[in-house]
Motif scaffolding. Structure first.
Motif, PDB file in Angstrom:
ATOM      1  N   PRO A 242      18.156 -56.293  53.616  1.00  0.00           N
ATOM      2  CA  PRO A 242      16.938 -56.665  54.362  1.00  0.00           C
ATOM      3  C   PRO A 242      16.518 -55.559  55.329  1.00  0.00           C
ATOM      4  N   GLU A 243      15.208 -55.348  55.411  1.00  0.00           N
ATOM      5  CA  GLU A 243      14.664 -54.286  56.266  1.00  0.00           C
ATOM      6  C   GLU A 243      15.100 -54.461  57.714  1.00  0.00           C
ATOM      7  N   SER A 244      15.212 -55.688  58.158  1.00  0.00           N
ATOM      8  CA  SER A 244      15.582 -55.955  59.551  1.00  0.00           C
ATOM      9  C   SER A 244      17.029 -55.558  59.858  1.00  0.00           C
ATOM     10  N   LEU A 245      17.821 -55.270  58.811  1.00  0.00           N
ATOM     11  CA  LEU A 245      19.219 -54.864  59.001  1.00  0.00           C
ATOM     12  C   LEU A 245      19.438 -53.387  58.693  1.00  0.00           C
ATOM     13  N   SER A 246      18.353 -52.652  58.546  1.00  0.00           N
ATOM     14  CA  SER A 246      18.449 -51.250  58.129  1.00  0.00           C
ATOM     15  C   SER A 246      19.134 -50.363  59.176  1.00  0.00           C
ATOM     16  N   ASP A 247      19.189 -50.812  60.436  1.00  0.00           N
ATOM     17  CA  ASP A 247      19.833 -50.006  61.483  1.00  0.00           C
ATOM     18  C   ASP A 247      21.355 -50.088  61.426  1.00  0.00           C
ATOM     19  N   LEU A 248      21.884 -51.032  60.642  1.00  0.00           N
ATOM     20  CA  LEU A 248      23.331 -51.172  60.490  1.00  0.00           C
ATOM     21  C   LEU A 248      23.802 -50.342  59.298  1.00  0.00           C
ATOM     22  N   GLN A 249      25.060 -49.942  59.347  1.00  0.00           N
ATOM     23  CA  GLN A 249      25.628 -49.146  58.249  1.00  0.00           C
ATOM     24  C   GLN A 249      26.067 -50.087  57.129  1.00  0.00           C
ATOM     25  N   LEU A 250      25.080 -50.525  56.363  1.00  0.00           N
ATOM     26  CA  LEU A 250      25.339 -51.478  55.289  1.00  0.00           C
ATOM     27  C   LEU A 250      25.044 -50.850  53.937  1.00  0.00           C
ATOM     28  N   GLU A 251      25.918 -51.137  52.976  1.00  0.00           N
ATOM     29  CA  GLU A 251      25.684 -50.720  51.593  1.00  0.00           C
ATOM     30  C   GLU A 251      25.765 -51.960  50.714  1.00  0.00           C
ATOM     31  N   LEU A 252      24.903 -52.000  49.723  1.00  0.00           N
ATOM     32  CA  LEU A 252      24.856 -53.133  48.801  1.00  0.00           C
ATOM     33  C   LEU A 252      25.423 -52.695  47.458  1.00  0.00           C
ATOM     34  N   SER A 253      26.307 -53.524  46.889  1.00  0.00           N
ATOM     35  CA  SER A 253      26.869 -53.196  45.578  1.00  0.00           C
ATOM     36  C   SER A 253      25.785 -53.205  44.515  1.00  0.00           C
ATOM     37  N   SER A 266      36.975 -48.853  67.255  1.00  0.00           N
ATOM     38  CA  SER A 266      36.700 -49.226  68.648  1.00  0.00           C
ATOM     39  C   SER A 266      35.565 -50.238  68.747  1.00  0.00           C
ATOM     40  N   GLU A 267      34.781 -50.364  67.675  1.00  0.00           N
ATOM     41  CA  GLU A 267      33.629 -51.278  67.688  1.00  0.00           C
ATOM     42  C   GLU A 267      33.915 -52.592  66.964  1.00  0.00           C
ATOM     43  N   GLU A 268      35.193 -52.833  66.666  1.00  0.00           N
ATOM     44  CA  GLU A 268      35.516 -53.935  65.762  1.00  0.00           C
ATOM     45  C   GLU A 268      34.964 -55.279  66.239  1.00  0.00           C
ATOM     46  N   ARG A 269      35.266 -55.663  67.469  1.00  0.00           N
ATOM     47  CA  ARG A 269      34.852 -56.991  67.924  1.00  0.00           C
ATOM     48  C   ARG A 269      33.338 -57.133  67.998  1.00  0.00           C
ATOM     49  N   THR A 270      32.704 -56.208  68.715  1.00  0.00           N
ATOM     50  CA  THR A 270      31.249 -56.337  68.899  1.00  0.00           C
ATOM     51  C   THR A 270      30.514 -56.092  67.592  1.00  0.00           C
ATOM     52  N   GLY A 271      31.013 -55.150  66.786  1.00  0.00           N
ATOM     53  CA  GLY A 271      30.319 -54.805  65.544  1.00  0.00           C
ATOM     54  C   GLY A 271      30.295 -55.947  64.560  1.00  0.00           C
ATOM     55  N   ILE A 272      31.431 -56.564  64.319  1.00  0.00           N
ATOM     56  CA  ILE A 272      31.490 -57.656  63.348  1.00  0.00           C
ATOM     57  C   ILE A 272      30.719 -58.872  63.854  1.00  0.00           C
ATOM     58  N   ALA A 273      30.865 -59.177  65.138  1.00  0.00           N
ATOM     59  CA  ALA A 273      30.146 -60.332  65.700  1.00  0.00           C
ATOM     60  C   ALA A 273      28.637 -60.148  65.569  1.00  0.00           C
ATOM     61  N   THR A 274      28.165 -58.941  65.870  1.00  0.00           N
ATOM     62  CA  THR A 274      26.729 -58.654  65.767  1.00  0.00           C
ATOM     63  C   THR A 274      26.249 -58.777  64.335  1.00  0.00           C
ATOM     64  N   LEU A 275      27.040 -58.215  63.403  1.00  0.00           N
ATOM     65  CA  LEU A 275      26.666 -58.264  61.981  1.00  0.00           C
ATOM     66  C   LEU A 275      26.549 -59.715  61.511  1.00  0.00           C
ATOM     67  N   LEU A 276      27.561 -60.523  61.767  1.00  0.00           N
ATOM     68  CA  LEU A 276      27.556 -61.900  61.271  1.00  0.00           C
ATOM     69  C   LEU A 276      26.418 -62.707  61.884  1.00  0.00           C
ATOM     70  N   ARG A 278      23.497 -61.522  62.910  1.00  0.00           N
ATOM     71  CA  ARG A 278      22.214 -61.100  62.347  1.00  0.00           C
ATOM     72  C   ARG A 278      22.073 -61.510  60.881  1.00  0.00           C
ATOM     73  N   LEU A 279      23.173 -61.566  60.145  1.00  0.00           N
ATOM     74  CA  LEU A 279      23.110 -62.067  58.776  1.00  0.00           C
ATOM     75  C   LEU A 279      22.704 -63.534  58.764  1.00  0.00           C
ATOM     76  N   ALA A 280      23.264 -64.299  59.684  1.00  0.00           N
ATOM     77  CA  ALA A 280      22.916 -65.725  59.771  1.00  0.00           C
ATOM     78  C   ALA A 280      21.445 -65.898  60.106  1.00  0.00           C
ATOM     79  N   GLU A 281      20.937 -65.042  61.010  1.00  0.00           N
ATOM     80  CA  GLU A 281      19.526 -65.121  61.378  1.00  0.00           C
ATOM     81  C   GLU A 281      18.620 -64.857  60.182  1.00  0.00           C
ATOM     82  N   GLN A 282      19.106 -64.010  59.237  1.00  0.00           N
ATOM     83  CA  GLN A 282      18.310 -63.687  58.056  1.00  0.00           C
ATOM     84  C   GLN A 282      18.578 -64.634  56.883  1.00  0.00           C
ATOM     85  N   GLY A 283      19.440 -65.623  57.125  1.00  0.00           N
ATOM     86  CA  GLY A 283      19.731 -66.594  56.072  1.00  0.00           C
ATOM     87  C   GLY A 283      20.600 -66.028  54.961  1.00  0.00           C
ATOM     88  N   VAL A 284      21.363 -64.968  55.265  1.00  0.00           N
ATOM     89  CA  VAL A 284      22.260 -64.376  54.273  1.00  0.00           C
ATOM     90  C   VAL A 284      23.637 -65.010  54.444  1.00  0.00           C
TER      91      VAL A 284
END
Length: 308
Positions: A242-253, A266-276, A278-284
């Motif tokens: 999704p375009e709204s997630l383009s700022d994250l380092q995401l790759e699609l199979s 070092s970003e483990e806690r905040t990074g994963i929490a933020t990702l999950l 924002r995915l929920a917000e996009q209905g993924v």
């Protein structure tokens, strides 16, 4: 307490003009296992050979247990045991004689009890009267280790010690290394088997093109330079990120069923929490997830590539 090995402003230039080592500065602490990693031709063996007094350096200072390897050679060298890459020993001597003779080279009085202990620790006791020429390659490697330990060194260098040896010897060798470290012996090893360094070493040094590009505690190194990968198996395939997630380092199979998120440890806690979130917000929605951490080998390869 001073370090067991201290190298300051070390240079080595051969007569051909090739500069093998450039301004090496390194301290190795007493009782640690230090792994020196680098590609072929990086300068690992040259550095070890200089510290052990086999090769003369061009400039700089090398101390072994406080003794200058150049001006106080005998005292410095007596502290060091070396297991070289090459299997070089008298083929016609017996195991007992060659190990005992090696002890005598360092001015140590005969000590049959110590030689017996070393041979038994390396599963060589039943071969003590065998000639070197009659031994297998793995047994010859054990004899090289026994020779290095014959004079009870405080510092032990292992230069590619498990290259070309069988799994049993490799396992026995690392068990011996652990026991030696527990007794206070300082271990310096070079290896192409990076998983061994990852398992055994306390600190890691990386050398490339004759320069020491990094020295770091193993766990700190993997925390600072390692990457983590989070794989999310999706409930329904996506055509694209999704375009709204383009700022994250995401790759699609390729089949759209898996999202891969790469982040610093070092970003483990905040990074994963933020990702999950924002995915929920996009209905993924996803049905499964797993993480994978960078290995020491991946960190090493990236460091060397960056240097080149």
């Amino acid at each position: 307490m001073h370090p067991d090995i201290s190298v300051t402003n070390l240079y080595k230039t051969y007569a051909s003009g090739h500069q093998a080592l450039k301004d090496i500065n390194l301290e190795i602490r007493r009782g640690e296992i230090f792994a020196l990693l680098g590609p072929n031709g990086a300068g690992k063996t040259t550095l070890i050979s200089i510290i052990c007094g086999i090769v003369n350096h061009t400039s700089g200072t090398v101390l072994a247990d406080g003794h200058n390897i150049a001006s106080d050679y005998r005292a410095a060298r007596a502290r060091i045991g070396l297991v070289p890459q090459e299997l070089n020993t008298d083929a016609f001597e017996t195991v007992w004689d060659t190990v005992s003779f090696s002890r005598g080279l360092f001015g140590k009085a005969p000590n049959p009890a110590h030689i017996e202990k070393v041979l038994k620790s390396l599963s060589l006791w039943d071969k003590r009267d065998s000639r070197i020429m009659a031994l297998s390659g793995g047994m010859k490697r054990r004899v090289m280790i026994a020779k290095a330990l014959s004079h009870e060194p405080q510092i032990l260098f292992l230069d590619e010690p498990t290259a070309g040896v069988d799994v049993e010897l490799r396992r026995d060798m690392w068990e011996l290394v652990r026991r030696l470290r527990e007794s206070g012996v300082t271990i310096i090893l070079t290896t192409h088997y990076i998983e061994e360094a990852e398992e055994m070493a306390d600190r890691i040094g990386v050398i490339s093109q004759g320069q020491l590009i990094l020295v770091e505690d193993k766990h700190t190194l993997m925390r600072k330079l390692g990457k983590k990968e989070l794989r999310l198996h999706l409930q329904a395939p996506l055509e694209s990120v999704p375009e709204s997630l383009s700022d994250l380092q995401l790759e699609l199979s390729e089949d759209g069923t898996e999202l891969v998120y790469t982040f610093d440890t070092s970003e483990e806690r905040t990074g994963i929490a933020t990702l999950l979130r924002r995915l929920a917000e996009q209905g993924v929605d996803f049905k499964d997830l797993r993480t994978r951490e960078s290995s020491l080998e991946e960190i090493f390869v990236n460091l060397v590539k960056a240097k080149v």
